[in-house]
Design an enzyme around this catalytic site. Sequence first.
Site, mmCIF file in Angstrom:
data_model
loop_
_atom_site.group_PDB
_atom_site.id
_atom_site.type_symbol
_atom_site.label_atom_id
_atom_site.label_comp_id
_atom_site.label_asym_id
_atom_site.label_seq_id
_atom_site.Cartn_x
_atom_site.Cartn_y
_atom_site.Cartn_z
ATOM 1 C CE LYS A 55 -4.615 -1.073 0.383
ATOM 2 N NZ LYS A 55 -4.789 -2.435 1.206
ATOM 3 C CB SER A 80 -9.982 -2.698 7.482
ATOM 4 O OG SER A 80 -9.100 -2.817 6.080
ATOM 5 C CD GLU A 206 -13.139 -12.065 -3.804
ATOM 6 O OE1 GLU A 206 -13.087 -10.606 -3.467
ATOM 7 O OE2 GLU A 206 -13.953 -11.975 -4.827
ATOM 8 N N GLY A 210 -16.043 -14.152 1.860
ATOM 9 C CA GLY A 210 -15.558 -12.638 0.735
ATOM 10 C C GLY A 210 -15.620 -12.436 -0.148
ATOM 11 C CG ASP A 212 -16.005 -7.871 -2.452
ATOM 12 O OD1 ASP A 212 -15.671 -8.946 -1.577
ATOM 13 O OD2 ASP A 212 -15.931 -6.891 -3.003
ATOM 14 C CB SER A 306 -0.309 -7.773 -0.473
ATOM 15 O OG SER A 306 -1.340 -8.697 0.232
HETATM 16 C C1 LIG Z 1 -5.437 -3.603 1.279
HETATM 17 C C2 LIG Z 1 -4.949 -4.901 1.500
HETATM 18 C C3 LIG Z 1 -5.312 -6.043 0.382
HETATM 19 C C4 LIG Z 1 -6.206 -5.773 -1.006
HETATM 20 O O1 LIG Z 1 -5.757 -4.799 -1.853
HETATM 21 P P1 LIG Z 1 -7.267 -4.413 -2.861
HETATM 22 O O2 LIG Z 1 -6.387 -3.516 -3.244
HETATM 23 O O3 LIG Z 1 -8.202 -3.767 -2.128
HETATM 24 O O4 LIG Z 1 -7.688 -5.353 -3.585
HETATM 25 C C5 LIG Z 1 -4.647 -6.842 0.121
HETATM 26 N N1 LIG Z 1 -3.992 -7.642 0.973
HETATM 27 C C6 LIG Z 1 -3.143 -6.670 1.451
HETATM 28 C C7 LIG Z 1 -2.255 -7.394 3.216
HETATM 29 C C8 LIG Z 1 -3.524 -4.926 2.085
HETATM 30 O O5 LIG Z 1 -3.138 -4.511 2.921
#
Ligand SMILES: *Cc1c(COP(=O)(O)O)cnc(C)c1O
Length: 320
Positions: A55, A80, A206, A210, A212, A306
């Site tokens: 992010k 969140s 996903e 969840g 969606d 991520s």
């Molecule tokens: C925000 C986040 C996601 C999801 O990312 P999107 O861009 O909303 O699809 C996945 N993994 C982590 C660790 C995140 O912080």
Amino acid sequence: MTTLPVTYADVAAAAKRIEGAAHRTPVLTSATADGMTGAQLFFKPENLQRMGAFKFRGAYNAIAKLEGDARKRGVLAFSSGNHAQAIALAGRLQGVAATIVMPSDAPAIKLAATRGYGAEVITYDRMTEDREALAKRIAAERGLALIPPYDHADVIAGQGTAAKELIEDAGELDYLFVCVGGGGLISGCALAAHALSPGCMLIGVEPEAGNDVQQSLRKGEIVTIPVPKTIADGAQTTFPGKLTFPIMRALVSDVLTVSDAELIEAMRFFVSRMKIVVEPTGCLAAAAVFGKQIDLAGKRVGVILSGGNVDPAALARFIA
Ligand SMILES: *Cc1c(COP(=O)(O)O)cnc(C)c1O
């Protein structure tokens, strides 16, 4: 193809903007993981990114693009967790004040980190209050630029730099597995993969509870679900974005789901075999690969991890 709201040129421009500020995370491989799947896996560990998740890329890019008075007044984000920390840190690094609207039940580590980066935190009740409406009201009252966690062109472009780096460093891929919340990460990554590795199949993942985006893509329109109960707190979104949906529709081959139990198994694998901490949401893509929902034998497969922001106590409970 119809024109998409974000292009690969935007991802390439974002890469220049974040250079030197964001880490170029490495590409990790594991003979054990390859053996389990029969594939050649290339992990992109964004748990090792600044503030612990991809992010930072989108947040830094979006703030870097602010000009003049908007830059002076500051930014507001609702999240969140990881997006909040990302905006807080990217704001501090660029001298831009950040206000963050966060659920009161967000993981303690994420609330503390966001405040620690110097942002003002305003909490709300996730089950009863509409965070987006609340965030919009505060942004309007204070004249702040609202930077949403996924449905924003500069955020999407920034997130895409993760896949750009992965493909530049690992080479072309047959598949790229990416976790999906609101779809910002996979949208940017899909744009990068489409440009740098044509023919690479984009697979979204996903939480089972969840789905969606899976429902939305299969129905061909945006579907809204109730707040899902899952340990993947970064993917508790209830609908895909207005910008991310058309990008995913054009460029994502399929969306799979995994259970919380599979996420825990993947977390355990990363700690015990690869010596890295990956948060539950960060394990989504890998869990689908390990679960062999798609036959990947002989394929070159990219897997985005991520993020890694999980309370140490929670991590200990999960992997015990
Ligand atoms: C925000 C986040 C996601 C999801 O990312 P999107 O861009 O909303 O699809 C996945 N993994 C982590 C660790 C995140 O912080």
